[in-house]
Design a protein around this motif. Structure first.
Motif, PDB file in Angstrom:
ATOM      1  N   ALA A 281      44.040  23.291  35.011  1.00  0.00           N
ATOM      2  CA  ALA A 281      43.091  23.438  34.259  1.00  0.00           C
ATOM      3  C   ALA A 281      43.036  24.886  33.780  1.00  0.00           C
ATOM      4  O   ALA A 281      43.396  25.989  34.587  1.00  0.00           O
ATOM      5  CB  ALA A 281      41.998  23.152  35.310  1.00  0.00           C
ATOM      6  N   PHE A 282      42.312  24.831  32.622  1.00  0.00           N
ATOM      7  CA  PHE A 282      42.021  26.334  31.936  1.00  0.00           C
ATOM      8  C   PHE A 282      40.580  26.335  31.360  1.00  0.00           C
ATOM      9  O   PHE A 282      40.408  25.492  30.739  1.00  0.00           O
ATOM     10  CB  PHE A 282      43.213  26.762  31.211  1.00  0.00           C
ATOM     11  CG  PHE A 282      43.394  26.023  30.121  1.00  0.00           C
ATOM     12  CD1 PHE A 282      43.151  26.117  28.897  1.00  0.00           C
ATOM     13  CD2 PHE A 282      44.389  24.582  30.317  1.00  0.00           C
ATOM     14  CE1 PHE A 282      43.382  25.349  27.775  1.00  0.00           C
ATOM     15  CE2 PHE A 282      44.782  23.750  29.112  1.00  0.00           C
ATOM     16  CZ  PHE A 282      44.039  24.045  27.968  1.00  0.00           C
ATOM     17  N   ARG A 283      40.299  27.550  31.070  1.00  0.00           N
ATOM     18  CA  ARG A 283      39.083  27.804  30.272  1.00  0.00           C
ATOM     19  C   ARG A 283      39.383  28.116  28.954  1.00  0.00           C
ATOM     20  O   ARG A 283      40.133  28.879  28.591  1.00  0.00           O
ATOM     21  CB  ARG A 283      38.432  28.739  31.044  1.00  0.00           C
ATOM     22  CG  ARG A 283      37.212  29.474  30.356  1.00  0.00           C
ATOM     23  CD  ARG A 283      36.852  30.780  31.135  1.00  0.00           C
ATOM     24  NE  ARG A 283      35.484  31.184  30.767  1.00  0.00           N
ATOM     25  CZ  ARG A 283      34.346  31.195  31.305  1.00  0.00           C
ATOM     26  NH1 ARG A 283      34.548  30.800  32.557  1.00  0.00           N
ATOM     27  NH2 ARG A 283      33.410  31.601  30.928  1.00  0.00           N
ATOM     28  N   VAL A 284      38.344  27.507  27.981  1.00  0.00           N
ATOM     29  CA  VAL A 284      38.754  28.015  26.315  1.00  0.00           C
ATOM     30  C   VAL A 284      37.077  28.572  26.079  1.00  0.00           C
ATOM     31  O   VAL A 284      36.211  27.531  26.210  1.00  0.00           O
ATOM     32  CB  VAL A 284      38.979  26.726  25.865  1.00  0.00           C
ATOM     33  CG1 VAL A 284      38.937  27.126  23.962  1.00  0.00           C
ATOM     34  CG2 VAL A 284      40.303  26.102  26.263  1.00  0.00           C
ATOM     35  N   SER A 285      37.129  29.657  25.579  1.00  0.00           N
ATOM     36  CA  SER A 285      35.786  30.143  25.065  1.00  0.00           C
ATOM     37  C   SER A 285      35.169  29.334  24.209  1.00  0.00           C
ATOM     38  O   SER A 285      36.100  28.921  23.271  1.00  0.00           O
ATOM     39  CB  SER A 285      35.880  31.754  24.733  1.00  0.00           C
ATOM     40  OG  SER A 285      34.906  31.982  24.027  1.00  0.00           O
TER      41      SER A 285
ATOM     42  N   MET B 192      46.682  30.824  30.384  1.00  0.00           N
ATOM     43  CA  MET B 192      45.452  30.793  30.582  1.00  0.00           C
ATOM     44  C   MET B 192      44.975  30.548  32.008  1.00  0.00           C
ATOM     45  O   MET B 192      45.612  29.748  32.787  1.00  0.00           O
ATOM     46  CB  MET B 192      44.966  29.574  29.531  1.00  0.00           C
ATOM     47  CG  MET B 192      45.280  29.882  28.100  1.00  0.00           C
ATOM     48  SD  MET B 192      44.839  28.643  26.875  1.00  0.00           S
ATOM     49  CE  MET B 192      42.700  29.415  26.932  1.00  0.00           C
ATOM     50  N   ASP B 193      43.704  30.820  32.342  1.00  0.00           N
ATOM     51  CA  ASP B 193      43.111  30.718  33.639  1.00  0.00           C
ATOM     52  C   ASP B 193      41.883  30.119  33.503  1.00  0.00           C
ATOM     53  O   ASP B 193      41.157  29.827  32.769  1.00  0.00           O
ATOM     54  CB  ASP B 193      42.981  32.109  34.157  1.00  0.00           C
ATOM     55  CG  ASP B 193      42.897  32.239  35.469  1.00  0.00           C
ATOM     56  OD1 ASP B 193      42.678  31.174  36.227  1.00  0.00           O
ATOM     57  OD2 ASP B 193      42.597  33.190  36.085  1.00  0.00           O
ATOM     58  N   LEU B 194      41.286  29.789  34.591  1.00  0.00           N
ATOM     59  CA  LEU B 194      39.633  29.288  34.417  1.00  0.00           C
ATOM     60  C   LEU B 194      38.753  30.132  34.796  1.00  0.00           C
ATOM     61  O   LEU B 194      37.631  30.136  34.444  1.00  0.00           O
ATOM     62  CB  LEU B 194      39.485  28.372  36.032  1.00  0.00           C
ATOM     63  CG  LEU B 194      40.219  26.933  35.948  1.00  0.00           C
ATOM     64  CD1 LEU B 194      40.381  26.482  37.398  1.00  0.00           C
ATOM     65  CD2 LEU B 194      39.397  26.132  35.029  1.00  0.00           C
ATOM     66  N   PHE B 195      39.142  31.508  35.000  1.00  0.00           N
ATOM     67  CA  PHE B 195      38.313  32.507  35.334  1.00  0.00           C
ATOM     68  C   PHE B 195      38.347  33.612  34.238  1.00  0.00           C
ATOM     69  O   PHE B 195      39.757  34.183  34.091  1.00  0.00           O
ATOM     70  CB  PHE B 195      38.191  33.255  36.608  1.00  0.00           C
ATOM     71  CG  PHE B 195      38.139  31.993  37.513  1.00  0.00           C
ATOM     72  CD1 PHE B 195      37.083  31.336  37.856  1.00  0.00           C
ATOM     73  CD2 PHE B 195      39.461  31.599  38.096  1.00  0.00           C
ATOM     74  CE1 PHE B 195      37.119  30.503  38.934  1.00  0.00           C
ATOM     75  CE2 PHE B 195      39.500  30.584  39.240  1.00  0.00           C
ATOM     76  CZ  PHE B 195      38.272  29.835  39.498  1.00  0.00           C
ATOM     77  N   ASP B 196      37.403  34.350  33.491  1.00  0.00           N
ATOM     78  CA  ASP B 196      37.705  35.421  32.619  1.00  0.00           C
ATOM     79  C   ASP B 196      37.826  36.818  33.423  1.00  0.00           C
ATOM     80  O   ASP B 196      38.833  37.278  32.957  1.00  0.00           O
ATOM     81  CB  ASP B 196      36.053  35.559  31.889  1.00  0.00           C
ATOM     82  CG  ASP B 196      36.162  34.629  30.987  1.00  0.00           C
ATOM     83  OD1 ASP B 196      37.058  34.020  30.563  1.00  0.00           O
ATOM     84  OD2 ASP B 196      34.911  34.585  30.302  1.00  0.00           O
ATOM     85  N   ASP B 197      37.227  36.969  34.702  1.00  0.00           N
ATOM     86  CA  ASP B 197      37.540  37.947  34.957  1.00  0.00           C
ATOM     87  C   ASP B 197      38.080  38.123  36.686  1.00  0.00           C
ATOM     88  O   ASP B 197      38.052  39.267  37.365  1.00  0.00           O
ATOM     89  CB  ASP B 197      36.324  39.171  35.030  1.00  0.00           C
ATOM     90  CG  ASP B 197      35.109  38.604  35.398  1.00  0.00           C
ATOM     91  OD1 ASP B 197      35.001  37.321  36.308  1.00  0.00           O
ATOM     92  OD2 ASP B 197      34.083  38.982  35.455  1.00  0.00           O
ATOM     93  N   GLY B 198      37.966  36.872  37.163  1.00  0.00           N
ATOM     94  CA  GLY B 198      38.259  36.783  38.555  1.00  0.00           C
ATOM     95  C   GLY B 198      37.263  37.118  39.349  1.00  0.00           C
ATOM     96  O   GLY B 198      37.275  36.916  40.581  1.00  0.00           O
ATOM     97  N   LYS B 199      36.098  37.500  39.021  1.00  0.00           N
ATOM     98  CA  LYS B 199      35.039  38.020  39.998  1.00  0.00           C
ATOM     99  C   LYS B 199      34.003  36.882  40.101  1.00  0.00           C
ATOM    100  O   LYS B 199      33.715  35.685  39.339  1.00  0.00           O
ATOM    101  CB  LYS B 199      34.142  39.000  39.487  1.00  0.00           C
ATOM    102  CG  LYS B 199      34.805  40.381  39.230  1.00  0.00           C
ATOM    103  CD  LYS B 199      34.049  41.513  38.561  1.00  0.00           C
ATOM    104  CE  LYS B 199      34.707  42.590  38.205  1.00  0.00           C
ATOM    105  NZ  LYS B 199      34.281  43.379  37.355  1.00  0.00           N
ATOM    106  N   VAL B 200      33.256  36.651  41.231  1.00  0.00           N
ATOM    107  CA  VAL B 200      32.339  35.703  41.633  1.00  0.00           C
ATOM    108  C   VAL B 200      31.087  36.197  41.161  1.00  0.00           C
ATOM    109  O   VAL B 200      30.601  37.028  41.701  1.00  0.00           O
ATOM    110  CB  VAL B 200      32.364  35.085  43.006  1.00  0.00           C
ATOM    111  CG1 VAL B 200      31.250  34.036  43.472  1.00  0.00           C
ATOM    112  CG2 VAL B 200      33.875  34.694  43.395  1.00  0.00           C
ATOM    113  N   GLN B 201      30.286  35.458  40.666  1.00  0.00           N
ATOM    114  CA  GLN B 201      28.864  35.710  40.186  1.00  0.00           C
ATOM    115  C   GLN B 201      27.899  35.196  41.089  1.00  0.00           C
ATOM    116  O   GLN B 201      28.346  33.713  41.669  1.00  0.00           O
ATOM    117  CB  GLN B 201      28.457  35.567  38.954  1.00  0.00           C
ATOM    118  CG  GLN B 201      29.553  35.976  37.649  1.00  0.00           C
ATOM    119  CD  GLN B 201      29.238  35.657  36.290  1.00  0.00           C
ATOM    120  OE1 GLN B 201      29.071  34.489  36.161  1.00  0.00           O
ATOM    121  NE2 GLN B 201      29.239  36.458  35.419  1.00  0.00           N
TER     122      GLN B 201
END
Length: 168
Positions: free
Chosen positions: A31-35, A60-69
């Motif tokens: 899976a990957f994320r598309v803006s 491509m990745d699922l996370f923009d910055d790897g941080k949990v909000q």
């Protein structure tokens, strides 16, 4: 490849879509994320289109910055579809379940505008639309219910007429 979910930002605007797909016989599925600004919604076409090569998709990745909000964060459309709908207010702490969220309405600008409720047969059944009230109204993705903007059971709501959504 297929869109598996839609991500909304804290302001209820579409932030991205989640795309799932894979190789031969679904081996190597990922899976990957598309803006959202990279998604093509050309009218007259079914689905969405993204312009990415196989090499780009692999990076491509699922996370923009790897941080949990936490708190006011992105949420998935799958976190609201299926929630119970209920009514109640501060003076009446007894909330009454009415149905569940079956779908959402997103306008052409990418904002989540309404939820569609499938009402219990006990209450007459049918599909009804209500404005989406997000974090400002106290809704949180993990609650499992969506409080309708009604004060009592007898308050009228318009049944959904799909032609009214044609311009969104």
């Amino acid at each position: 490849m297929a869109v598996s979910d839609i991500l909304f930002g804290p302001d209820a605007s579409v932030a991205a879509i989640i795309v799932e797909g894979g190789g031969l016989l679904e081996v190597g599925v990922g899976a990957f994320r598309v803006s959202w600004d990279q998604v093509d919604l050309t009218s007259g076409r079914n689905g969405v289109a993204i312009s990415r090569s196989e090499t780009e998709v692999e990076r491509m990745d699922l996370f923009d910055d790897g941080k949990v909000q936490s708190d006011r964060r992105e949420f998935r459309v799958s976190q609201i579809i299926g929630d119970w709908t209920r009514i109640g207010n501060e003076t009446n702490s007894c909330f009454i379940k009415r149905g569940y969220v079956t779908d959402v309405v997103i306008d052409r600008g990418g904002r989540l505008r309404a939820i569609l409720e499938s009402r219990s047969f006990r209450l007459g059944g049918g599909i009804y639309a209500y404005p989406f009230y997000d974090y400002q109204a106290g809704w949180r993705p993990h609650y499992g219910y969506y409080d309708l903007p009604l004060e009592n059971m007898s308050q009228p709501a318009s049944e959904v007429r799909r032609e009214r959504f044609a311009g969104l």
